[in-house]
Design an enzyme around this catalytic site. Structure first.
Site, short mmCIF file in Angstrom:
data_model
loop_
_atom_site.label_atom_id
_atom_site.label_comp_id
_atom_site.label_asym_id
_atom_site.label_seq_id
_atom_site.Cartn_x
_atom_site.Cartn_y
_atom_site.Cartn_z
N HIS A 267 0.84 -1.20 0.00
CA HIS A 267 0.00 0.00 0.00
C HIS A 267 0.87 1.26 0.00
O HIS A 267 1.49 1.59 1.02
CB HIS A 267 -0.92 -0.04 1.24
CG HIS A 267 -1.89 1.09 1.28
ND1 HIS A 267 -2.13 1.83 2.42
CD2 HIS A 267 -2.70 1.61 0.33
CE1 HIS A 267 -3.04 2.76 2.16
NE2 HIS A 267 -3.40 2.64 0.91
N GLU B 189 2.84 0.51 3.31
CA GLU B 189 2.36 -0.47 4.29
C GLU B 189 2.38 -1.85 3.63
O GLU B 189 1.90 -1.99 2.50
CB GLU B 189 0.93 -0.15 4.74
CG GLU B 189 0.85 1.05 5.66
CD GLU B 189 -0.60 1.40 6.02
OE1 GLU B 189 -0.84 1.74 7.19
OE2 GLU B 189 -1.48 1.36 5.14
N1 NAD Z 1 -6.00 8.21 -3.77
C1 NAD Z 1 -5.21 7.93 -2.75
O1 NAD Z 1 -4.78 8.82 -2.01
C2 NAD Z 1 -4.83 6.49 -2.47
C3 NAD Z 1 -3.75 6.24 -1.62
C4 NAD Z 1 -3.36 4.91 -1.41
C5 NAD Z 1 -4.07 3.88 -2.00
N2 NAD Z 1 -5.13 4.17 -2.81
C6 NAD Z 1 -5.82 3.02 -3.46
O2 NAD Z 1 -5.31 2.92 -4.79
C7 NAD Z 1 -6.34 2.43 -5.65
C8 NAD Z 1 -6.54 3.39 -6.81
O3 NAD Z 1 -6.86 4.67 -6.31
P1 NAD Z 1 -6.64 5.97 -7.21
O4 NAD Z 1 -6.69 7.12 -6.27
O5 NAD Z 1 -5.49 5.78 -8.11
O6 NAD Z 1 -7.99 5.96 -8.07
P2 NAD Z 1 -8.24 6.66 -9.49
O7 NAD Z 1 -9.71 6.82 -9.60
O8 NAD Z 1 -7.36 7.85 -9.66
O9 NAD Z 1 -7.74 5.57 -10.55
C9 NAD Z 1 -8.31 4.31 -10.70
C10 NAD Z 1 -7.96 3.83 -12.10
O10 NAD Z 1 -8.33 2.45 -12.23
C11 NAD Z 1 -8.71 2.25 -13.57
N3 NAD Z 1 -9.45 1.00 -13.68
C12 NAD Z 1 -10.69 0.71 -13.23
N4 NAD Z 1 -10.99 -0.58 -13.52
C13 NAD Z 1 -9.91 -1.10 -14.16
C14 NAD Z 1 -9.60 -2.37 -14.72
N5 NAD Z 1 -10.49 -3.37 -14.67
N6 NAD Z 1 -8.38 -2.57 -15.31
C15 NAD Z 1 -7.49 -1.55 -15.36
N7 NAD Z 1 -7.72 -0.32 -14.85
C16 NAD Z 1 -8.91 -0.11 -14.26
C17 NAD Z 1 -9.55 3.50 -13.88
O11 NAD Z 1 -9.70 3.68 -15.29
C18 NAD Z 1 -8.72 4.59 -13.21
O12 NAD Z 1 -7.78 5.16 -14.10
C19 NAD Z 1 -7.58 2.23 -4.77
O13 NAD Z 1 -7.61 0.90 -4.32
C20 NAD Z 1 -7.32 3.18 -3.60
O14 NAD Z 1 -7.99 2.78 -2.42
C21 NAD Z 1 -5.51 5.44 -3.08
#
Ligand code: NAD
Length: 290
Positions: A146, A158
């Protein structure tokens, strides 16, 4: 950890949103061959632009040379076909925080990744790793890695073993994040929110409730924590940075896990997500972005 070799040269990153792009950048800058997958050509183009813009900014700020910029870009490839992940040593899934979507991806990765001891990792913030692990035929090789936002800047990672994760997988993941990527890792049990979000999300939700009930303006809430507690960013700005859809999804997973009111998403937050106000990534959230 001593003596554990980490023969990871080819990394796959699923999802090129805020986190996927950042994770791909970190891995490519560490000298690894990185393939990034997105759902559609359009999403891939947006993700590639995001990633290359971030690399260009790193070069402008003198963090990498122009030769390193070219070499890093050359180590990155992009696809909409997860079948191309067959030769990956490690895959890091970073798609939307949705259990069903992530489960389906782990089922596909299990089918396509050929290396017998490849690591299948998730960047999930709150979904139980064990649920993703048991969707595969190799639950001992699934682990949570993470990262924090923005991944190229934040030092912390993490590491979350599922109940099924082998000690070998966990140790290799630790060596990879610390020795190869140069991050600092902490370990947490597979409980929704792990360490950081278990502490952070209730705080963000409290700030949103405070704003919703009119106790203070958004600026005063953020200034309060920035100037009163030396936080680099107030809670409403931070929620916008994380993405309000992600904040809701993480809160829902934590509420599901613990059934405590402090994890319940306030109605305002849910309505903003329903309206498409997702924070910085959509151009508006608690604030408006250019
Ligand atoms: N935003 C944060 O601060 C943060 C921090 C740590 C962890 N996370 C985790 O990271 C993950 C992504 O978050 P994010 O902020 O990047 O979201 P985001 O909305 O910016 O990006 C998600 C991406 O996933 C893509 N996607 C969806 N379904 C897909 C598939 N089947 N195959 C390939 N791509 C696909 C979407 O097109 C999008 O570009 C989540 O699990 C979130 O909990 C987020």
């Amino acid at each position: 950890m001593t003596g554990i070799s980490v023969d990871i040269a080819r990394v796959g990153v699923v999802g090129c949103g805020q986190m996927g792009a950042g994770i791909a950048e970190v891995c490519a800058r560490a000298g690894l061959d990185v393939m990034v997958a997105e759902t559609t050509g359009e999403a891939l183009e947006i993700g590639r632009t995001r990633l290359f813009n971030s690399l260009s900014k790193a070069a402008e700020r003198g963090k990498i040379t122009s030769e390193e910029l070219d070499a890093t870009q050359a180590r990155l490839s992009f696809t909409t076909d997860l079948g191309e992940f067959a030769d990956r040593d490690l895959v890091i899934e970073a798609v939307v925080e949705n259990e069903q979507v992530k489960t389906e991806i782990f089922q596909v990765l299990d089918q396509v990744v050929t290396r017998a001891d490849a690591i299948l990792a998730s960047n999930t913030s709150s979904i139980p790793l064990v649920k993703l692990a048991v969707a595969t035929s190799r639950p001992d090789q699934v682990v949570g890695i993470h990262f924090f936002n923005p991944a190229p800047v934040q030092q912390l990672v993490e590491l979350i073993p599922a109940l099924t994760t082998s000690e070998g997988t966990l140790s290799r993941a630790q060596v990879f994040t610390e020795k190869v990527l140069g991050k600092h890792s902490i370990r947490a049990q597979d409980r929704s929110g792990f360490v950081v979000n278990a502490l952070l999300i209730p705080y963000l939700l409290s700030a949103i409730r405070m704003f919703e009930s009119g106790i203070a303006s958004r600026e005063d809430i953020d200034n309060g924590m920035e100037m009163g507690c030396a936080h680099p960013m107030g809670p409403l700005k931070l929620s916008d940075l994380i993405g309000l859809d992600t904040v809701v999804s993480v809160a829902q997973s934590m509420y599901e896990e613990y059934k405590e009111p402090l994890y319940a998403a306030p109605p305002l937050l849910q309505r903003m997500v329903d309206a498409g106000r997702l924070g910085r990534k959509s151009g508006s959230g608690f604030y408006t972005y250019g």
